[in-house]
Design an enzyme around this catalytic site. Sequence first.
Site, short mmCIF file in Angstrom:
data_model
loop_
_atom_site.label_atom_id
_atom_site.label_comp_id
_atom_site.label_asym_id
_atom_site.label_seq_id
_atom_site.Cartn_x
_atom_site.Cartn_y
_atom_site.Cartn_z
N HIS A 348 0.91 -1.15 0.10
CA HIS A 348 -0.04 0.15 -0.05
C HIS A 348 0.85 1.26 0.01
CE1 HIS A 348 0.91 0.66 4.42
NE2 HIS A 348 0.57 -0.40 4.53
N CYS A 367 2.74 -4.84 6.87
CA CYS A 367 2.58 -4.71 5.15
C CYS A 367 3.82 -4.07 4.70
CB CYS A 367 1.31 -3.83 5.10
SG CYS A 367 -0.08 -4.77 5.61
#
Length: 447
Positions: A348, A367
């Site tokens: 992301h 992440c």
Amino acid sequence: MNWKKMIIGALVFSACTTNQNNLGLTNAEKTYKIEKTLFFGKDNNMVDFYTKNDFETIWKDSLNRSQLISAIIDSRYDAVLPEKYPLAQLIKAHNNYNYLSIAEVKKADIHFTETFFRIAKQLSTGKINPKKMYGDWEPYHPEIDYKKILKESLENNSIYDGLEEIKPKNKLYLSYKKAFAKYVPITSKDTLSEEGLLRKKVWVNFERTKWIQPNLGDHYVWVNLPEYQLHLIENGAIVDTHKVIIGKKSRRTPVLSSAFNSIILNPKWTVPPTILKKDLVPKASANLGYFASNRMRIIDKKTGKQVAPENWNAGNYNAYRYVQESGSSNSLGQIKFNFPNKHMVYIHDTNNRTRFVEKYRALSSGCVRVEDPFRLAEKIFKIEGKNISKAEMDTLAVEAKTKNFSLNKKVNVHQVYLTAVINDAGEIQILNDVYSLDNKLYKQLIQ
């Protein structure tokens, strides 16, 4: 010890002893039934194989035995330590096969079969199971029918070729195999000098190539975590490179392979369990203004209704979902790349883009944060056959409305952990072992 001389001697001796036994049937000409009690505690592959073979001995052919011994000796080129296998016992049983008692023949038969299954697995998937060692590592498991390979290899006198066939053949594996042959003489245990460090790095990363699926795909994203980079690969060539931020040491980014199934513009963020427990609850308990300042909504899981911060029960925090509204200040930034995985991670954007200038970028909660994500998204959309330009995405981002673009999994994603990177010229770049995984693996490999 000269293993080549040993195997040549074994073959010569075997040939001589076979010719000397002309008066009656020798062990090499007989088949014996093995008592089922000898299989107590043995591997399931072993038991299944002998059950289907009516518990008869299978290694009476001298060529099959000698080929297994040769395969063990030559396995050193694939980062296997031959001395960790019972070579002396196998060679002795092979040389003296026609002089063994019936009980000794049966035990030797089991010994050869056990060794076949053991080395077959190590050659195909490595010595170590990273899932057991690390937990957050999703290794590739090839679908190999070891029992079928053994059966066909015995019938065709092709034990050596059968074991050769199950070794990985992909470009990544072969490049590390070449480096291993050059830098890792098995006899040396030096890991302190510059040369010793290189040797260790090549060895542990060669093992890791056995855990990566051989077919990476025509189009894929390659994120080598210690490298802090994301490469977009199209038809074998790197077409784009992005800096990334990976999970901190206490919240490592998992190693896995998957495929992109959607891209979300202006994503909302639902706080995952780890961040919820370790970050949100302590901060919000100390200051209820945390929810407003972070544009966070509290949703009751049972009713689906929003709960005011003053009515929030911190002691029962798992009864709620915590959703951060979309926008430039969202923790995921303005774009999110989804791919199926059991660790609930994704790639992301970020609301703190200044950190990409830092050299050490193990900073996230698991992440992968990517620099210039809209450029990456534009290229993925193009591969997917979707005509969505960066300018169009910029416009949608300004509107701050969440939009989900479904993908057809045409672009794979591989998050890997390689601390020694080999280029096409064979040059090796040593990277920082950011998660301190190399030493533990190396100790297991040399045992």
